[in-house]
Scaffold this motif. Structure first.
Motif, PDB file in Angstrom:
ATOM      1  N   PHE A  15       0.825  -1.193   0.000  1.00 22.69           N
ATOM      2  CA  PHE A  15       0.000   0.000   0.000  1.00 22.69           C
ATOM      3  C   PHE A  15       0.864   1.250   0.000  1.00 22.69           C
ATOM      4  O   PHE A  15       0.567   2.227  -0.694  1.00 22.69           O
ATOM      5  N   VAL A  18       2.198   1.708  -3.557  1.00 26.26           N
ATOM      6  CA  VAL A  18       1.203   2.193  -4.504  1.00 26.26           C
ATOM      7  C   VAL A  18       0.758   3.599  -4.127  1.00 26.26           C
ATOM      8  O   VAL A  18       0.527   4.440  -4.983  1.00 26.26           O
ATOM      9  N   PHE A  19       0.704   3.873  -2.830  1.00 25.87           N
ATOM     10  CA  PHE A  19       0.291   5.207  -2.390  1.00 25.87           C
ATOM     11  C   PHE A  19       1.312   6.252  -2.818  1.00 25.87           C
ATOM     12  O   PHE A  19       0.960   7.306  -3.354  1.00 25.87           O
ATOM     13  N   VAL A  22       1.417   6.170  -6.989  1.00 26.40           N
ATOM     14  CA  VAL A  22       0.184   6.662  -7.615  1.00 26.40           C
ATOM     15  C   VAL A  22      -0.225   8.003  -7.025  1.00 26.40           C
ATOM     16  O   VAL A  22      -0.711   8.885  -7.713  1.00 26.40           O
ATOM     17  N   GLY A  26       0.471   9.719 -10.166  1.00 28.33           N
ATOM     18  CA  GLY A  26      -0.764   9.321 -10.851  1.00 28.33           C
ATOM     19  C   GLY A  26      -1.871  10.338 -10.692  1.00 28.33           C
ATOM     20  O   GLY A  26      -2.132  11.142 -11.584  1.00 28.33           O
ATOM     21  N   PHE A  27      -2.499  10.321  -9.510  1.00 25.93           N
ATOM     22  CA  PHE A  27      -3.688  11.143  -9.297  1.00 25.93           C
ATOM     23  C   PHE A  27      -3.432  12.643  -9.424  1.00 25.93           C
ATOM     24  O   PHE A  27      -4.214  13.326 -10.091  1.00 25.93           O
ATOM     25  N   ILE A  30      -3.509  13.714 -12.971  1.00 24.67           N
ATOM     26  CA  ILE A  30      -4.846  13.702 -13.566  1.00 24.67           C
ATOM     27  C   ILE A  30      -5.663  14.881 -13.048  1.00 24.67           C
ATOM     28  O   ILE A  30      -6.233  15.658 -13.818  1.00 24.67           O
TER      29      ILE A  30
ATOM     30  N   VAL B 131      -1.808  -3.867  -6.909  1.00 28.24           N
ATOM     31  CA  VAL B 131      -0.835  -2.771  -6.964  1.00 28.24           C
ATOM     32  C   VAL B 131      -0.341  -2.587  -8.391  1.00 28.24           C
ATOM     33  O   VAL B 131      -0.297  -1.468  -8.914  1.00 28.24           O
ATOM     34  N   MET B 134      -2.993  -1.035 -10.498  1.00 34.47           N
ATOM     35  CA  MET B 134      -3.178   0.397 -10.217  1.00 34.47           C
ATOM     36  C   MET B 134      -2.053   1.224 -10.812  1.00 34.47           C
ATOM     37  O   MET B 134      -2.289   2.283 -11.388  1.00 34.47           O
ATOM     38  N   PHE B 138      -2.986   4.031 -13.489  1.00 36.25           N
ATOM     39  CA  PHE B 138      -2.912   5.451 -13.170  1.00 36.25           C
ATOM     40  C   PHE B 138      -1.621   6.088 -13.656  1.00 36.25           C
ATOM     41  O   PHE B 138      -1.639   7.215 -14.138  1.00 36.25           O
ATOM     42  N   VAL B 166     -12.027   9.211 -11.612  1.00 35.38           N
ATOM     43  CA  VAL B 166     -11.236   9.894 -10.585  1.00 35.38           C
ATOM     44  C   VAL B 166     -11.892  11.212 -10.204  1.00 35.38           C
ATOM     45  O   VAL B 166     -12.062  11.526  -9.020  1.00 35.38           O
ATOM     46  N   PHE B 189      -4.421  10.051  -0.823  1.00 38.23           N
ATOM     47  CA  PHE B 189      -4.691   8.902   0.049  1.00 38.23           C
ATOM     48  C   PHE B 189      -6.087   8.349  -0.174  1.00 38.23           C
ATOM     49  O   PHE B 189      -6.278   7.143  -0.350  1.00 38.23           O
ATOM     50  N   LEU B 191      -8.089   8.672  -2.714  1.00 37.67           N
ATOM     51  CA  LEU B 191      -8.235   8.059  -4.039  1.00 37.67           C
ATOM     52  C   LEU B 191      -7.544   6.701  -4.076  1.00 37.67           C
ATOM     53  O   LEU B 191      -8.085   5.735  -4.617  1.00 37.67           O
ATOM     54  N   THR B 192      -6.340   6.647  -3.497  1.00 33.55           N
ATOM     55  CA  THR B 192      -5.631   5.370  -3.475  1.00 33.55           C
ATOM     56  C   THR B 192      -6.449   4.332  -2.725  1.00 33.55           C
ATOM     57  O   THR B 192      -6.615   3.198  -3.185  1.00 33.55           O
ATOM     58  N   ALA B 193      -6.983   4.720  -1.572  1.00 36.02           N
ATOM     59  CA  ALA B 193      -7.786   3.775  -0.782  1.00 36.02           C
ATOM     60  C   ALA B 193      -8.998   3.334  -1.586  1.00 36.02           C
ATOM     61  O   ALA B 193      -9.310   2.142  -1.664  1.00 36.02           O
ATOM     62  N   PHE B 195      -9.560   3.284  -4.898  1.00 36.70           N
ATOM     63  CA  PHE B 195      -9.294   2.401  -6.041  1.00 36.70           C
ATOM     64  C   PHE B 195      -8.683   1.083  -5.596  1.00 36.70           C
ATOM     65  O   PHE B 195      -8.933   0.050  -6.217  1.00 36.70           O
ATOM     66  N   PHE B 196      -7.924   1.113  -4.507  1.00 38.01           N
ATOM     67  CA  PHE B 196      -7.400  -0.157  -3.988  1.00 38.01           C
ATOM     68  C   PHE B 196      -8.553  -1.069  -3.583  1.00 38.01           C
ATOM     69  O   PHE B 196      -8.627  -2.227  -3.996  1.00 38.01           O
TER      70      PHE B 196
END
Lengths: 161, 358
Positions: A15, A18-19, A22, A26-27, A30, B131, B134, B138, B166, B189, B191-193, B195-196
């Motif tokens: 996590f 990826v946190f 991304v 990532g986010f 966007i 992971v 994602m 993304f 998103v 955080f 968004l990650t949570a 989509f995870f």
């Protein structure tokens, strides 16, 4: 059911990875892009509205300009017409005056010519009559009495004059 | 484990009683080939050291996964899970098939202890698949944006879908729940949570590899996610938040000699993420258990004769389709609810500018 340490460990690792990835690459990209696009669209709309307003202004302005131009044109035409009329009138007057003057001059000249001609005729007539008289006299004045008579007549005439 | 099991059996009984057939009669008929529903359901839902795909005849086909354990006596061991399959023992390690299903070590003095176990289990593999997915989705989308010129066109197709997704989460969940003033730092955080959880839920609905692991129905995962939310709420809460907990605006006798309200508020700090943890866990377990139980109906009724079996299988098949569709919805709703509640709790820890004026 109790949390399992191994799974928790891997979950934490996965996590976090990826946190971080991304959440950083990532986010935000966007979201940022979308927000920038939103801003761009808003600005474009605003610009378009302003441009429209300007266009409307320009239209009314151009109409006003056109109107004044028309008015000016009409006025100029009117003035030109008036000027033309006045010029023509003036020219006509002048021409008339000139003509009159020329006429008068011509008349005067004609009168003078006539006078001259009369004078000339008169002198010619005098000349001729003198010559005629001479001839007549040469013939008639052979006698002295006659001569004296004539001279006296003439003297009378002259003094009378 | 007991609660888990009883939960499932209650559910199973409920499902089976719909068809007015008691599993007891079905099982009594033929003791040898009886279908152990409880084991099937629990086996499919719990974590495992290998990724079981199918059983063909009597051979189990599964993907072996690496086992990483640290023994108190002999240090680190890394070996393949196939060495422990079918109750085999390897270097004194064995899997307790009857009880917890975890790896145990038999020490030299005969004591059986649990070693430090960070094996790559089925759930761990599933997490890494999520992971990878994602990152692919993304980072891939972000790369598409980077390639665009400034003020380029809006994306179409897949990138457009992801962007819409998103942004709908950001604008409809995060922004209004956390509050306009503070939502920005929490967006990654949340968004990650979201989509995870969402992708994990979806993959959990797939019956075979690369999905099928019941990750969000594992209390460890929901525990971890709840801890993350707990930290996000409490690490960045402002002074109003803490004041509301320890000195809330209530009549003084409620907080003065006996700090009644502060105690309640303080418990609230923990119950909020705890509720998040249990909600996600219970929903996912419930959904999976129902689908699995419905699937088992086919195998149970199979022993009762063709007519009953065919009709009941049809019924359970239709119900399975319905449940799968429902679970698809739940997959989204649970991710949505988790994210929204996390956002609301985070928002509560930040006083809105409006409230500060009072």
């Amino acid at each position: 059911m109790s949390p399992d340490f191994g799974l928790l460990f891997w979950m934490l690792l996965a996590f976090l990875i990826v946190f971080i990835l991304v959440g950083k690459y990532g986010f935000p990209v966007i979201v940022k892009m979308v927000e920038e696009r939103k801003k761009f669209i808003d600005e474009s709309l605003k610009n378009a509205r302003e441009a429209n307003e300007k266009l409307a202004n320009i239209k009314s302005e151009s109409e006003a300009i056109l109107r004044t131009a028309h008015e000016k044109q009409a006025q100029i035409l009117k003035e030109a017409m008036a000027t033309r009329d006045s010029i023509i009138k003036e020219a006509r007057d002048k021409a008339q005056e000139e003509g009159h003057k020329i006429l008068l001059e011509a008349q005067a000249q004609i009168a003078a010519e006539k006078e001259n001609a009369l004078q000339e005729i008169r002198s010619t007539v005098v000349d001729l009559s003198i010559r005629v008289a001479e001839r007549l006299l040469r013939k008639k004045l052979e006698s002295d009495s006659e001569q004296e008579k004539l001279i006296n007549n003439m003297l009378n005439d002259m003094t009378k004059n | 484990m007991k609660r888990y099991a009883s939960y499932c059996s209650i559910l199973l009984i409920a499902v089976l009683s719909w068809f007015s057939i008691t599993p007891a009669t079905a099982q009594a008929k033929d003791g040898e080939s009886e279908v152990d529903v409880k084991e099937i359901i629990l086996g499919h839902m719990s974590d495992a050291y290998e990724w079981h795909i199918t059983t063909w005849g009597k051979t189990h086909i599964s993907i072996p996964l690496p086992i990483i354990v640290k023994s108190q006596e002999t240090g680190w061991h890394i070996f393949c899970s196939s060495r422990l399959s079918e109750s085999k023992t390897y270097q004194n390690f064995f899997i307790d098939e009857e009880g917890t299903g975890k790896i145990y070590e038999k020490l030299q003095d005969g004591k059986i202890v649990r070693p430090l176990d960070i094996s790559i289990t089925k759930d761990v593999v599933q997490i890494w698949i999520v992971v990878a997915l994602m990152l692919l989705i993304f980072i891939g989308c972000a790369r598409w944006y980077r390639k665009q010129p400034e003020n380029g066109d809006a994306p179409k197709g897949f990138v457009g879908l992801i962007e819409m997704f998103v942004m709908s989460i950001v604008n409809d969940v995060i922004k209004p729940s956390v509050g306009e003033a503070h939502y920005k730092p929490y967006t990654p955080f949340l968004l990650t949570a979201f989509f995870f959880i969402f992708i994990t839920n979806l993959l959990g609905l797939l019956p075979i590899f690369p999905g099928g692991a019941n990750v969000t129905g594992n209390i460890t995962i929901t525990f971890f996610l709840a801890i993350c939310t707990f930290l996000a709420i409490n690490l960045f809460g402002d002074k109003h938040y803490w004041k509301d907990i320890f000195w809330p605006e209530v009549p003084t006798f409620l907080k003065a000699p006996i700090p009644l309200m502060p105690i309640i508020e303080f418990f609230g700090v923990f119950t909020k993420p705890f509720a998040l943890m249990i909600r996600l866990f219970a929903n996912m377990v419930g959904g999976h258990a129902t689908i699995l139980a419905l699937t088992c109906v086919i195998f149970i009724t199979y022993q009762l004769g063709v007519a009953i079996s065919a009709s009941l299988s049809l019924v359970s098949f239709v119900l399975m389709i319905f449940m799968n569709a429902l679970e698809l919805l739940v997959a989204f709703i649970q991710a949505y609810v988790f994210t929204m509640l996390s956002a609301v709790f985070i928002g509560l820890a930040h006083t809105a500018p409006k409230a500060e004026k009072k």
